[in-house]
Scaffold this motif. Structure first.
Motif, PDB file in Angstrom:
ATOM      1  N   PRO A  53       0.900  -1.533  -0.063  1.00 52.22           N
ATOM      2  CA  PRO A  53      -0.227   0.093   0.245  1.00 52.22           C
ATOM      3  C   PRO A  53       0.718   1.304   1.021  1.00 52.22           C
ATOM      4  O   PRO A  53       0.611   2.342  -0.440  1.00 52.22           O
ATOM      5  CB  PRO A  53      -0.584   0.199   1.213  1.00 52.22           C
ATOM      6  CG  PRO A  53      -0.641  -1.198   1.911  1.00 52.22           C
ATOM      7  CD  PRO A  53       0.658  -2.613   1.220  1.00 52.22           C
ATOM      8  N   MET A  54       1.661   1.444   0.810  1.00 53.87           N
ATOM      9  CA  MET A  54       3.141   2.419   0.340  1.00 53.87           C
ATOM     10  C   MET A  54       3.488   2.779  -1.319  1.00 53.87           C
ATOM     11  O   MET A  54       3.549   4.153  -1.214  1.00 53.87           O
ATOM     12  CB  MET A  54       4.180   1.993   1.480  1.00 53.87           C
ATOM     13  CG  MET A  54       3.868   2.521   3.269  1.00 53.87           C
ATOM     14  SD  MET A  54       5.056   1.948   3.913  1.00 53.87           S
ATOM     15  CE  MET A  54       4.442   3.170   5.125  1.00 53.87           C
ATOM     16  N   LEU A  55       3.887   1.463  -1.221  1.00 54.44           N
ATOM     17  CA  LEU A  55       4.518   1.896  -2.789  1.00 54.44           C
ATOM     18  C   LEU A  55       2.917   2.486  -4.009  1.00 54.44           C
ATOM     19  O   LEU A  55       3.066   3.307  -4.570  1.00 54.44           O
ATOM     20  CB  LEU A  55       4.889   0.378  -3.653  1.00 54.44           C
ATOM     21  CG  LEU A  55       6.220   0.199  -2.824  1.00 54.44           C
ATOM     22  CD1 LEU A  55       6.018  -1.020  -3.395  1.00 54.44           C
ATOM     23  CD2 LEU A  55       7.339   1.093  -3.137  1.00 54.44           C
ATOM     24  N   GLN A  56       2.038   1.458  -3.539  1.00 52.25           N
ATOM     25  CA  GLN A  56       0.553   2.272  -4.527  1.00 52.25           C
ATOM     26  C   GLN A  56       0.508   3.531  -4.436  1.00 52.25           C
ATOM     27  O   GLN A  56      -0.151   4.037  -5.431  1.00 52.25           O
ATOM     28  CB  GLN A  56      -0.485   1.160  -3.845  1.00 52.25           C
ATOM     29  CG  GLN A  56      -0.554  -0.394  -4.602  1.00 52.25           C
ATOM     30  CD  GLN A  56      -1.977  -1.041  -3.989  1.00 52.25           C
ATOM     31  OE1 GLN A  56      -2.127  -0.779  -3.340  1.00 52.25           O
ATOM     32  NE2 GLN A  56      -1.996  -1.831  -4.972  1.00 52.25           N
ATOM     33  N   ARG A  57       0.266   3.744  -2.918  1.00 49.69           N
ATOM     34  CA  ARG A  57       0.154   5.718  -2.900  1.00 49.69           C
ATOM     35  C   ARG A  57       1.136   6.408  -3.350  1.00 49.69           C
ATOM     36  O   ARG A  57       1.029   7.141  -3.520  1.00 49.69           O
ATOM     37  CB  ARG A  57       0.627   5.559  -0.753  1.00 49.69           C
ATOM     38  CG  ARG A  57      -0.032   7.321  -0.685  1.00 49.69           C
ATOM     39  CD  ARG A  57      -1.606   7.246   0.273  1.00 49.69           C
ATOM     40  NE  ARG A  57      -1.828   8.414   0.415  1.00 49.69           N
ATOM     41  CZ  ARG A  57      -3.040   9.476   1.326  1.00 49.69           C
ATOM     42  NH1 ARG A  57      -3.350   8.068   1.306  1.00 49.69           N
ATOM     43  NH2 ARG A  57      -2.486  10.093   1.542  1.00 49.69           N
ATOM     44  N   PHE A  58       2.166   6.355  -2.930  1.00 50.19           N
ATOM     45  CA  PHE A  58       3.733   6.941  -3.857  1.00 50.19           C
ATOM     46  C   PHE A  58       3.444   6.801  -5.510  1.00 50.19           C
ATOM     47  O   PHE A  58       3.543   8.047  -5.883  1.00 50.19           O
ATOM     48  CB  PHE A  58       4.578   6.123  -3.331  1.00 50.19           C
ATOM     49  CG  PHE A  58       5.825   6.844  -3.840  1.00 50.19           C
ATOM     50  CD1 PHE A  58       6.667   7.208  -3.444  1.00 50.19           C
ATOM     51  CD2 PHE A  58       6.283   6.298  -5.781  1.00 50.19           C
ATOM     52  CE1 PHE A  58       7.488   8.436  -4.400  1.00 50.19           C
ATOM     53  CE2 PHE A  58       7.742   6.923  -5.735  1.00 50.19           C
ATOM     54  CZ  PHE A  58       8.428   7.669  -5.320  1.00 50.19           C
ATOM     55  N   ILE A  59       3.274   5.793  -5.657  1.00 51.22           N
ATOM     56  CA  ILE A  59       3.180   5.444  -7.508  1.00 51.22           C
ATOM     57  C   ILE A  59       1.808   6.741  -7.640  1.00 51.22           C
ATOM     58  O   ILE A  59       1.657   7.213  -9.105  1.00 51.22           O
ATOM     59  CB  ILE A  59       2.862   4.263  -8.026  1.00 51.22           C
ATOM     60  CG1 ILE A  59       3.871   3.554  -7.784  1.00 51.22           C
ATOM     61  CG2 ILE A  59       2.220   4.511  -9.564  1.00 51.22           C
ATOM     62  CD1 ILE A  59       4.130   2.290  -7.846  1.00 51.22           C
ATOM     63  N   ALA A  60       0.447   6.556  -7.170  1.00 48.66           N
ATOM     64  CA  ALA A  60      -0.070   7.442  -7.152  1.00 48.66           C
ATOM     65  C   ALA A  60      -0.370   8.739  -7.344  1.00 48.66           C
ATOM     66  O   ALA A  60      -1.004   9.715  -7.828  1.00 48.66           O
ATOM     67  CB  ALA A  60      -1.776   7.143  -6.310  1.00 48.66           C
ATOM     68  N   SER A  61       1.023   8.715  -5.887  1.00 43.63           N
ATOM     69  CA  SER A  61       0.815  10.336  -6.185  1.00 43.63           C
ATOM     70  C   SER A  61       2.225  11.362  -6.458  1.00 43.63           C
ATOM     71  O   SER A  61       1.854  12.328  -6.920  1.00 43.63           O
ATOM     72  CB  SER A  61       0.598  10.962  -4.462  1.00 43.63           C
ATOM     73  OG  SER A  61       2.105   9.442  -4.316  1.00 43.63           O
ATOM     74  N   ASP A  62       2.416  10.901  -7.713  1.00 48.91           N
ATOM     75  CA  ASP A  62       3.663  11.214  -8.180  1.00 48.91           C
ATOM     76  C   ASP A  62       2.966  11.487  -9.685  1.00 48.91           C
ATOM     77  O   ASP A  62       2.725  10.680 -10.532  1.00 48.91           O
ATOM     78  CB  ASP A  62       4.525   9.772  -8.633  1.00 48.91           C
ATOM     79  CG  ASP A  62       5.364   9.811  -9.326  1.00 48.91           C
ATOM     80  OD1 ASP A  62       5.716  10.998 -10.209  1.00 48.91           O
ATOM     81  OD2 ASP A  62       7.134  10.293  -8.692  1.00 48.91           O
ATOM     82  N   ARG A  63       2.891  12.869  -9.405  1.00 52.92           N
ATOM     83  CA  ARG A  63       2.249  13.289 -10.544  1.00 52.92           C
ATOM     84  C   ARG A  63       3.505  12.941 -12.140  1.00 52.92           C
ATOM     85  O   ARG A  63       2.961  12.797 -13.085  1.00 52.92           O
ATOM     86  CB  ARG A  63       2.197  14.697 -10.595  1.00 52.92           C
ATOM     87  CG  ARG A  63       1.358  15.121  -9.572  1.00 52.92           C
ATOM     88  CD  ARG A  63       1.381  17.165  -9.366  1.00 52.92           C
ATOM     89  NE  ARG A  63      -0.161  17.011  -8.518  1.00 52.92           N
ATOM     90  CZ  ARG A  63       0.183  18.154  -7.716  1.00 52.92           C
ATOM     91  NH1 ARG A  63       0.244  18.989  -8.478  1.00 52.92           N
ATOM     92  NH2 ARG A  63      -1.307  18.213  -6.844  1.00 52.92           N
ATOM     93  N   GLY A  64       4.602  13.266 -11.866  1.00 56.41           N
ATOM     94  CA  GLY A  64       5.084  13.295 -12.782  1.00 56.41           C
ATOM     95  C   GLY A  64       5.117  11.896 -13.942  1.00 56.41           C
ATOM     96  O   GLY A  64       5.704  10.826 -15.045  1.00 56.41           O
TER      97      GLY A  64
END
Length: 73
Positions: A53-64
């Motif tokens: 879930p941490m990786l999913q959240r990180f990827i979902a919030s990475d605008r680039g």
């Protein structure tokens, strides 16, 4: 109590991979799982359950990344 970025963790069919974590990161994951347990008034969450879930959240919030993904399509 602090508000955590993660909430409930979905139970999904996993794909097994092996990852070596630095000891400090593992300690942080253990502490985060304990904080989640206190926030939910339950037991602590195992560190391995936090990684996805941490990786999913990180990827979902990475605008680039989102922009690059859109451009690729």
């Amino acid at each position: 109590m602090a508000t955590l970025k993660l909430s409930a963790i979905d139970d999904d069919k996993p794909v097994r991979i092996t990852v070596d974590l630095p000891a400090g990161l593992h300690r942080d994951l253990v502490a985060y799982g304990e904080a989640m347990g206190r926030a939910a008034e339950g037991g602590s969450v195992a560190p391995q359950k936090l990684i996805v879930p941490m990786l999913q959240r990180f990827i979902a919030s990475d605008r680039g990344f989102a922009s690059a993904r859109r451009d690729r399509r």
